[in-house]
Design an enzyme around this catalytic site. Structure first.
Site, PDB file in Angstrom:
ATOM      1  N   GLU A 179       0.838  -1.205   0.000  1.00  0.00           N
ATOM      2  CA  GLU A 179       0.000   0.000   0.000  1.00  0.00           C
ATOM      3  C   GLU A 179       0.871   1.252   0.000  1.00  0.00           C
ATOM      4  O   GLU A 179       2.018   1.216   0.451  1.00  0.00           O
ATOM      5  CB  GLU A 179      -0.890   0.024   1.251  1.00  0.00           C
ATOM      6  CG  GLU A 179      -2.374  -0.114   1.008  1.00  0.00           C
ATOM      7  CD  GLU A 179      -3.050   0.961   0.172  1.00  0.00           C
ATOM      8  OE1 GLU A 179      -2.438   1.566  -0.730  1.00  0.00           O
ATOM      9  OE2 GLU A 179      -4.242   1.176   0.416  1.00  0.00           O
ATOM     10  N   ASP A 180       0.299   2.337  -0.490  1.00  0.00           N
ATOM     11  CA  ASP A 180       1.028   3.602  -0.459  1.00  0.00           C
ATOM     12  C   ASP A 180       0.976   4.243   0.924  1.00  0.00           C
ATOM     13  O   ASP A 180       1.981   4.747   1.422  1.00  0.00           O
ATOM     14  CB  ASP A 180       0.487   4.564  -1.543  1.00  0.00           C
ATOM     15  CG  ASP A 180      -1.035   4.718  -1.524  1.00  0.00           C
ATOM     16  OD1 ASP A 180      -1.724   4.102  -0.666  1.00  0.00           O
ATOM     17  OD2 ASP A 180      -1.557   5.463  -2.376  1.00  0.00           O
ATOM     18  N   ASP A 211      -4.144   5.401   6.477  1.00  0.00           N
ATOM     19  CA  ASP A 211      -4.667   6.590   7.157  1.00  0.00           C
ATOM     20  C   ASP A 211      -5.688   6.129   8.195  1.00  0.00           C
ATOM     21  O   ASP A 211      -5.322   5.808   9.321  1.00  0.00           O
ATOM     22  CB  ASP A 211      -5.268   7.515   6.088  1.00  0.00           C
ATOM     23  CG  ASP A 211      -5.804   8.809   6.651  1.00  0.00           C
ATOM     24  OD1 ASP A 211      -5.430   9.177   7.768  1.00  0.00           O
ATOM     25  OD2 ASP A 211      -6.614   9.465   5.966  1.00  0.00           O
ATOM     26  N   PHE A 250      -1.889  16.128   4.302  1.00  0.00           N
ATOM     27  CA  PHE A 250      -2.247  15.453   3.054  1.00  0.00           C
ATOM     28  C   PHE A 250      -1.057  15.509   2.119  1.00  0.00           C
ATOM     29  O   PHE A 250      -0.564  16.581   1.773  1.00  0.00           O
ATOM     30  CB  PHE A 250      -3.486  16.079   2.413  1.00  0.00           C
ATOM     31  CG  PHE A 250      -4.073  15.181   1.371  1.00  0.00           C
ATOM     32  CD1 PHE A 250      -4.906  14.134   1.725  1.00  0.00           C
ATOM     33  CD2 PHE A 250      -3.737  15.339   0.026  1.00  0.00           C
ATOM     34  CE1 PHE A 250      -5.412  13.263   0.767  1.00  0.00           C
ATOM     35  CE2 PHE A 250      -4.235  14.481  -0.942  1.00  0.00           C
ATOM     36  CZ  PHE A 250      -5.081  13.439  -0.564  1.00  0.00           C
ATOM     37  N   ARG A 272       0.640  12.101  -9.052  1.00  0.00           N
ATOM     38  CA  ARG A 272       1.183  10.758  -8.799  1.00  0.00           C
ATOM     39  C   ARG A 272       2.603  10.607  -9.322  1.00  0.00           C
ATOM     40  O   ARG A 272       3.372   9.806  -8.814  1.00  0.00           O
ATOM     41  CB  ARG A 272       0.315   9.690  -9.487  1.00  0.00           C
ATOM     42  CG  ARG A 272      -1.071   9.501  -8.888  1.00  0.00           C
ATOM     43  CD  ARG A 272      -1.674   8.218  -9.445  1.00  0.00           C
ATOM     44  NE  ARG A 272      -3.115   8.117  -9.253  1.00  0.00           N
ATOM     45  CZ  ARG A 272      -3.704   7.630  -8.158  1.00  0.00           C
ATOM     46  NH1 ARG A 272      -2.970   7.234  -7.142  1.00  0.00           N
ATOM     47  NH2 ARG A 272      -5.016   7.546  -8.083  1.00  0.00           N
TER      48      ARG A 272
HETATM   49  P1  IMP Z   1      -7.526   4.526   4.641  1.00  0.00           P
HETATM   50  O1  IMP Z   1      -8.592   3.542   4.292  1.00  0.00           O
HETATM   51  O2  IMP Z   1      -8.090   5.748   5.328  1.00  0.00           O
HETATM   52  O3  IMP Z   1      -6.371   3.943   5.404  1.00  0.00           O
HETATM   53  O4  IMP Z   1      -7.059   5.152   3.301  1.00  0.00           O
HETATM   54  C1  IMP Z   1      -6.076   4.696   2.510  1.00  0.00           C
HETATM   55  C2  IMP Z   1      -6.185   5.417   1.182  1.00  0.00           C
HETATM   56  O5  IMP Z   1      -6.575   6.795   1.346  1.00  0.00           O
HETATM   57  C3  IMP Z   1      -4.847   5.439   0.514  1.00  0.00           C
HETATM   58  O6  IMP Z   1      -4.641   4.308  -0.304  1.00  0.00           O
HETATM   59  C4  IMP Z   1      -4.919   6.723  -0.271  1.00  0.00           C
HETATM   60  O7  IMP Z   1      -5.529   6.488  -1.531  1.00  0.00           O
HETATM   61  C5  IMP Z   1      -5.836   7.632   0.503  1.00  0.00           C
HETATM   62  N1  IMP Z   1      -5.075   8.609   1.314  1.00  0.00           N
HETATM   63  C6  IMP Z   1      -5.050   8.721   2.661  1.00  0.00           C
HETATM   64  N2  IMP Z   1      -4.249   9.719   3.057  1.00  0.00           N
HETATM   65  C7  IMP Z   1      -3.729  10.262   1.926  1.00  0.00           C
HETATM   66  C8  IMP Z   1      -2.807  11.332   1.662  1.00  0.00           C
HETATM   67  O8  IMP Z   1      -2.273  12.025   2.558  1.00  0.00           O
HETATM   68  N3  IMP Z   1      -2.546  11.580   0.359  1.00  0.00           N
HETATM   69  C9  IMP Z   1      -3.080  10.869  -0.677  1.00  0.00           C
HETATM   70  N4  IMP Z   1      -3.939   9.862  -0.477  1.00  0.00           N
HETATM   71  C10 IMP Z   1      -4.265   9.552   0.812  1.00  0.00           C
HETATM   72 MG    MG Z   2      -5.459   5.913  -3.262  1.00  0.00          MG
END
Ligand code: IMP
Ligand code: MG
Length: 180
Positions: free
Chosen positions: A98-99, A102, A151, A164
């Site tokens: 995963e990138d 959050d 962010f 990206r």
């Molecule tokens: P989660 O389900 O909230 O953990 O979200 C994960 C996804 O939210 C990531 O794969 C990103 O696509 C997006 N995301 C969360 N924070 C950021 C950020 O700071 N920048 C860009 N995308 C984010």
């Molecule tokens: Mg994403």
């Protein structure tokens, strides 16, 4: 593109250093095991592309597309699988790439879903960890950088599909995503 960046959080040199270290650890941990590296599109692509070339054992790789409903700067927790795996996974160890984590909702859902398919194991590598807004318990097995509650974009991470292709991780100026 560059003028929307408040500051550079992780330089491309630091990214490469970190990816090399992760590759070494993953190589050690999975030696002798059948490993499926599973990239979550689209954010993981640059990270995964660099990471797999630092893994010095035979691997398979595949991708999934998952999507959460809601605004692009917020995660809603409702997850849909838009593209699924192409093979049965009962004989492999899965490493999800995963990138960023959050809220954790995307990975919590995904890991649970994959576990129902009875793979040998499911672990997570995330480039970035943003633990401040966690809504569910999900702990990455490998992580690159713990980052502040900002962010960020670049190296695969987007805002509305932009940025990206930046070669570093940058903090996006608030004015870009606020007041819209
Ligand atoms: P989660 O389900 O909230 O953990 O979200 C994960 C996804 O939210 C990531 O794969 C990103 O696509 C997006 N995301 C969360 N924070 C950021 C950020 O700071 N920048 C860009 N995308 C984010
Ligand atoms: Mg994403």
């Amino acid at each position: 593109m560059e003028r929307d960046i408040e500051s550079v959080l992780v330089t491309k040199e630091k990214l490469q250093e970190c990816v090399a270290e992760l590759g070494t650890r993953i190589t050690q941990d999975y030696t002798g095991k059948k490993l499926l590296v599973l990239g979550i599109l689209k954010g993981s692509v640059p990270f995964m592309s660099d990471l797999i070339r630092k893994i010095k054992i035979p691997i398979f790789y595949d991708f999934m597309v998952v999507s959460s409903y809601g605004f692009s700067a917020e995660s809603s927790g409702v997850v849909r699988i838009l593209k699924d795996l192409e093979r049965n996974v009962e004989d492999v160890h899965i490493l999800i790439v995963e990138d960023i984590i959050d809220t954790g909702l995307t990975l919590k859902y995904l890991k649970g879903n994959l576990l129902t398919r009875n793979p040998l194991s499911v672990k997570i590598v995330t480039l970035l960890d943003k633990p401040y807004r966690r809504k569910t318990e999900v702990t990455p097995d490998y992580k690159g950088f713990l980052i502040p509650d900002e962010f960020v974009v670049g190296y695969g991470l987007d805002y509305n599909e932009h940025y990206r292709n930046l070669p570093y991780i940058g903090i996006l100026k608030r004015e870009v995503y606020e007041n819209r």
